[in-house]
Design a protein around this motif. Sequence first.
Motif, mmCIF file in Angstrom:
data_model
loop_
_atom_site.group_PDB
_atom_site.id
_atom_site.type_symbol
_atom_site.label_atom_id
_atom_site.label_comp_id
_atom_site.label_asym_id
_atom_site.label_seq_id
_atom_site.Cartn_x
_atom_site.Cartn_y
_atom_site.Cartn_z
ATOM 1 N N PHE A 51 33.153 -123.191 -22.797
ATOM 2 C CA PHE A 51 34.290 -122.996 -23.696
ATOM 3 C C PHE A 51 34.794 -121.556 -23.685
ATOM 4 N N LYS A 52 33.888 -120.571 -23.879
ATOM 5 C CA LYS A 52 34.360 -119.199 -24.026
ATOM 6 C C LYS A 52 34.978 -118.682 -22.732
ATOM 7 N N GLN A 102 38.782 -117.508 -22.170
ATOM 8 C CA GLN A 102 39.056 -116.209 -21.550
ATOM 9 C C GLN A 102 40.116 -116.338 -20.452
ATOM 10 N N ILE A 103 39.998 -117.360 -19.620
ATOM 11 C CA ILE A 103 40.967 -117.568 -18.544
ATOM 12 C C ILE A 103 42.361 -117.827 -19.117
ATOM 13 N N LEU A 104 42.449 -118.708 -20.122
ATOM 14 C CA LEU A 104 43.762 -119.082 -20.648
ATOM 15 C C LEU A 104 44.406 -117.938 -21.430
ATOM 16 N N VAL A 105 43.609 -117.134 -22.123
ATOM 17 C CA VAL A 105 44.179 -115.957 -22.793
ATOM 18 C C VAL A 105 44.767 -115.012 -21.754
ATOM 19 N N ASN A 106 44.089 -114.866 -20.628
ATOM 20 C CA ASN A 106 44.620 -114.016 -19.556
ATOM 21 C C ASN A 106 45.915 -114.590 -18.993
ATOM 22 N N LEU A 107 45.945 -115.898 -18.711
ATOM 23 C CA LEU A 107 47.135 -116.513 -18.108
ATOM 24 C C LEU A 107 48.323 -116.490 -19.059
ATOM 25 N N ILE A 108 48.094 -116.868 -20.319
ATOM 26 C CA ILE A 108 49.203 -116.888 -21.278
ATOM 27 C C ILE A 108 49.655 -115.468 -21.593
ATOM 28 N N GLY A 109 48.680 -114.521 -21.685
ATOM 29 C CA GLY A 109 49.046 -113.127 -21.923
ATOM 30 C C GLY A 109 49.921 -112.585 -20.801
ATOM 31 N N ASN A 110 49.569 -112.903 -19.535
ATOM 32 C CA ASN A 110 50.398 -112.480 -18.407
ATOM 33 C C ASN A 110 51.787 -113.120 -18.474
ATOM 34 N N ALA A 170 27.607 -125.733 -18.550
ATOM 35 C CA ALA A 170 28.362 -126.962 -18.289
ATOM 36 C C ALA A 170 28.370 -127.763 -19.581
ATOM 37 N N GLU A 171 29.471 -127.667 -20.324
ATOM 38 C CA GLU A 171 29.569 -128.341 -21.609
ATOM 39 C C GLU A 171 30.930 -129.020 -21.734
ATOM 40 N N GLY A 215 43.805 -124.618 -24.924
ATOM 41 C CA GLY A 215 45.154 -124.090 -24.725
ATOM 42 C C GLY A 215 45.846 -123.777 -26.034
ATOM 43 N N ARG A 216 45.672 -124.650 -27.027
ATOM 44 C CA ARG A 216 46.271 -124.391 -28.347
ATOM 45 C C ARG A 216 45.653 -123.152 -28.990
#
Length: 449
Positions: free
Chosen positions: A341-342, A346-354, A299-300, A308-309
């Motif tokens: 953070f990591k 990981q979640i956003l790389v998956n969402l944007i990649g999809n 929790a950080e 996102g950027r």
Amino acid sequence: MSGPVAHGLVDRDGRLVEAERPLDELNTRAGGALGQPFAVPQVAVLARLAQRLGIPVSRHVVAADGPDEIELWVRADPVEQGVRLAISGWRVRAPWTPPADTARRDRDLLVLDADWSWETDATLRLTAIGEGAVRFGIDAKKLLGKPLDALMTPKPDDNGAMPMFAVLLAHGPFDDQPATVRASGATMMLSARPRLDTAGNFAGYVGAARAVSAPAAPIGGDDALTEAFGARLDRALRAPLGRIIANADSINAQTDGPIRQDYADYAADIASAGRHLMTLVDDLVDLQAIERPDFVVAAEPVDLADVGRRAAGLLNVRAAERGVRIDKPQDIDTAPAIGEFKRVLQILVNLIGNAVRYSPDGGMVWVRTHRDRDTAVIIVADQGKGIAKQEHSRIFEKFERVDPTEPGGSGLGLYIARRLARAMGGDLTVDSAPGEGARFMLTLPAQIA
């Protein structure tokens, strides 16, 4: 074959432009010719190294020469025209082949009913440890390349002597010698047979280990076995896949000289398939981690706009190849939240990649953030074909995909992403309809100022 020193010259573009007869013939047998890229890779690498460093390089190399191998001593001197070669030695040796069938069968029978097997090289350094060793607390990855006694210690006999040491030094066979596993203290009975090369010289041991008593159940039971399997899978696949991808990329880029375009395209396909398998390995390792009952995330403070950027930047090249534009958050945008953070990345790389994968060529992907009371939100939207409402829950299930008929991932990405989001006190949802694209919303607890 032996003979005098053979000289040659490799120009600055890696072409063999001068070669005395032995070198010329070796290069020809490897598929090369004068004026073309040097075809003996082990020597070509030294030539490039000498040219890059600007200093002479001397090395012993072993190169393939038809069905045989040839030992060479290569000196590469950088000169104005390229690299001058002086090659001596020229000792032909037959490649290593398995020993006679009787010896091989003996070794096969030795390890057939063993709890696990092990192998060493001629210096008694470990080259292989069987998978069964993990049940006895042995981490093969850490031990490979180390001396045999880093794995286990022979036990003395009733007179205090250690007869196994004498046998090892004499490179002889042995059976049922007691030893203690250093990692766990377990007692094993060791047996081994020497492995010989084609010249009859000692080349190492193939050995078997049998437990004196059954090993204790691993801490954590089935969960520990699952974790061990995941770790072995990761170790077994990641390194060879990495080499496959790197070598295929090198062939595709034609770094060692021009090749036919269809071969370069095949290499690109191999690299792409390797990356797909590497992603699957990552997903399986993550799956094993997040489904453990003791899985926790940090929790950080994180800024969803900043993450996102960063995620958009990581996918810019892939998007550009498709002609897709990623409209990321502006530099002044912020969305303070609490998470790891990591894992958010990981979640956003998956969402944007999809989103990039399912966008039409020349399409747009939007990444936007806002705050809703005590929740920070980041949205990834695309112009794809959309998802029917009845499919909204299914796509977050394990091994499910938006469209199974299309090439893509493993069907684990969204399942893992939602599990991670919920582990951080947030959620991942979708809003979509056929023909209207898709909007995935990641919510996390907002950071209180």
